[in-house]
Write an enzyme that holds these catalytic residues in place. Structure first.
Site, mmCIF file in Angstrom:
data_model
loop_
_atom_site.group_PDB
_atom_site.id
_atom_site.type_symbol
_atom_site.label_atom_id
_atom_site.label_comp_id
_atom_site.label_asym_id
_atom_site.label_seq_id
_atom_site.Cartn_x
_atom_site.Cartn_y
_atom_site.Cartn_z
ATOM 1 N N SER A 133 8.805 13.551 10.106
ATOM 2 C CA SER A 133 7.577 12.838 10.468
ATOM 3 C C SER A 133 6.596 12.674 9.316
ATOM 4 O O SER A 133 5.803 11.731 9.328
ATOM 5 C CB SER A 133 6.887 13.567 11.616
ATOM 6 N N HIS A 156 10.709 9.578 15.550
ATOM 7 C CA HIS A 156 10.386 8.467 14.646
ATOM 8 C C HIS A 156 11.582 7.568 14.329
ATOM 9 O O HIS A 156 11.452 6.619 13.562
ATOM 10 C CB HIS A 156 9.785 9.014 13.345
ATOM 11 N N LYS A 182 5.342 6.471 20.565
ATOM 12 C CA LYS A 182 5.319 5.923 19.204
ATOM 13 C C LYS A 182 5.843 4.474 19.269
ATOM 14 O O LYS A 182 5.133 3.613 19.762
ATOM 15 C CB LYS A 182 6.102 6.845 18.272
HETATM 16 C C1 LIG Z 1 8.863 14.534 14.908
HETATM 17 C C2 LIG Z 1 7.886 14.639 16.045
HETATM 18 N N1 LIG Z 1 8.285 15.245 17.183
HETATM 19 C C3 LIG Z 1 7.454 15.362 18.223
HETATM 20 C C4 LIG Z 1 6.181 14.873 18.185
HETATM 21 C C5 LIG Z 1 5.298 15.052 19.363
HETATM 22 O O1 LIG Z 1 5.350 13.929 20.184
HETATM 23 P P1 LIG Z 1 4.166 13.581 21.172
HETATM 24 O O2 LIG Z 1 3.099 12.951 20.343
HETATM 25 O O3 LIG Z 1 4.777 12.669 22.179
HETATM 26 O O4 LIG Z 1 3.706 14.877 21.769
HETATM 27 C C6 LIG Z 1 5.727 14.214 17.029
HETATM 28 C C7 LIG Z 1 4.387 13.620 16.864
HETATM 29 O O5 LIG Z 1 3.471 13.676 17.500
HETATM 30 C C8 LIG Z 1 6.600 14.109 15.939
HETATM 31 O O6 LIG Z 1 6.203 13.535 14.807
#
Ligand SMILES: Cc1ncc(COP(=O)(O)O)c(C=O)c1O
Length: 414
Positions: free
Chosen positions: A176, A204, A235
């Site tokens: 990320s 992502h 996203k």
């Molecule tokens: C790689 C990754 N996994 C999980 C999440 C968490 O997802 P959410 O925003 O839906 O809680 C994020 C970012 O927020 C992320 O970048």
């Protein structure tokens, strides 16, 4: 001063104090930030679906048909038809038998990891995995072996020490904060050799890469080899919530054991219906994914032309490393003053000494918007980025521990 004030003061002193910025209107390519128009280069609305009229309408219709809230956990007040339908669509999209919706990506990762790994087990986690995976490892009470970023020799060494206790290898599909892609083929091969499950967080990758935007696992042709693929709806899919795609038995197991699903209210129907419309649009308009790829390429090439190296990967997440947190903040504020919003990312989100601008490209940006922004970013970031490279080379040559590789306090085996 009370203790909380002291702690806040410490954050301010170390350049790590955070505050919420006020944005008016939806997450489009341009937004009003504190009343000033800026180019938005840090939103994960990668395909421009969060503000698409059909997605909005679908959410509005769902609110009228099913109401705004889901009322309780699905295990308590029942699985609504709209939840079931989206699970079927997502299983179809990811090429798996089953799918389980979660309240968010954070909840999916903490829930899935802590279901699959238990006390006495060992989890293998890439050092740059998302914080929600780190927290899932902690909640599981299993031991965590944090392997060096994408280092398959290190992972294999750890697996060889596990002596049958290895329960799970977990990795981001697309990292990320660095925008690079995990070596999924190698991970799956090692998992097979050491009889360990694999979970990929494709937050992502979903909607952004692979055939028809089906993600990093599909890009590697490994849908049938990965035990659980987690993805978010918040996203590229423009809504809110998350899902775990897996086989039917695993889906039943998650419903029975994932505490973040069992003990949390189900996703609101408008968010579910919004994601359904987004999935339909993704299917009907593959050019959105193509345009995202083109825009990612433009941003990376233009940054390189302006003296900023961003690595070999080609994803929509483009890291511009600055180094010190305070320097990253000052570049971010200077960019904002010139009409470009690219949020600075600092510890603990990234390792100390590797604070950065995390540029997130969207399919809705124009080529000239990206070219102009890259020129500006290059001018402001280049001196810091060059200095960071020199410092990193010095640390590596001196044999000092490389602080930038120690992530979130977890080092080797915890
Ligand atoms: C790689 C990754 N996994 C999980 C999440 C968490 O997802 P959410 O925003 O839906 O809680 C994020 C970012 O927020 C992320 O970048």
């Amino acid at each position: 001063m009370n203790e909380i004030e002291d702690r806040l003061e410490e954050l301010r002193r170390s350049g790590l104090y955070r505050k919420l910025r006020m944005v008016s209107g939806p997450q489009g390519p341009r937004v009003l930030l504190n009343g000033k128009p800026v180019l938005l280069l840090c939103s994960n609305n990668y395909l421009g679906l969060a503000d698409h009229p059909r997605v909005r309408q679908s959410a509005a219709d769902a609110a009228m048909r099913w109401g705004v809230g889901a009322g309780a956990s699905r295990l308590v007040s029942g699985n609504m038809t709209v939840h079931r339908r989206l699970e079927e669509m997502l299983a179809d999209f990811k090429g798996t038998e089953g799918c389980v919706l979660f309240g968010s990506g954070y909840l999916a990762n903490t829930g899935v990891v802590s279901s699959l790994a238990r006390e006495g087990d060992l989890v293998f986690s890439d050092e740059l995995n998302h914080a929600s995976i780190v927290d899932g490892c902690r909640l599981s009470r299993a031991e965590t072996f944090v392997y060096r970023h994408k280092d398959m020799d290190h992972l294999e060494w750890g697996l060889a020490q596990a002596k049958g206790r290895g329960a799970l290898i977990v990795t981001d599909g697309v990292f990320s904060m660095d925008g690079d892609v995990a070596p999924l083929e190698d991970i799956v091969e090692l998992a097979g050799a050491y009889d360990t499950r694999v979970m990929v967080d494709d937050a992502h990758g979903t909607g952004c890469m692979g055939p028809d935007g089906r993600g990093s696992v599909a890009a590697a042709g490994l849908e049938q080899e990965v035990d659980v693929i987690v993805g978010t709806l918040g996203k590229a899919l423009g809504s809110y919530g998350a899902f775990a795609c897996c086989d039917r038995t695993m889906a039943k197991y998650l419903v029975n054991t994932a505490r973040s699903l069992i003990f949390s209210t189900a996703l609101p129907p408008p968010a579910v219906a919004g994601a359904m419309a987004a999935l339909e649009l993704l299917n009907e308009e593959p050019r959105r994914v193509e345009r995202l790829a083109r825009n990612s390429r433009v941003m990376r090439e233009q940054l390189a032309e302006n003296g900023v190296v961003t690595g070999d990967d080609q994803t929509q997440i483009v890291p511009v490393i600055i180094g010190a947190a305070a320097d990253a903040m000052s570049v971010c504020e200077e960019l904002l003053a010139q009409g470009v919003f690219a949020q600075a990312i600092r510890p603990p989100t990234v390792a100390e000494g590797s604070s950065r601008l995390r540029i997130a490209v969207m399919s809705s940006h124009t080529k000239s918007e990206l070219t102009d922004a890259a020129r500006l970013i290059g001018r402001l970031a280049k001196p810091f980025a060059a200095q960071h490279q020199v410092e990193r080379a010095r640390v590596l040559a001196s044999g000092e521990p490389d602080r930038s590789r120690i992530y979130d306090g977890l080092s080797e085996a915890a």
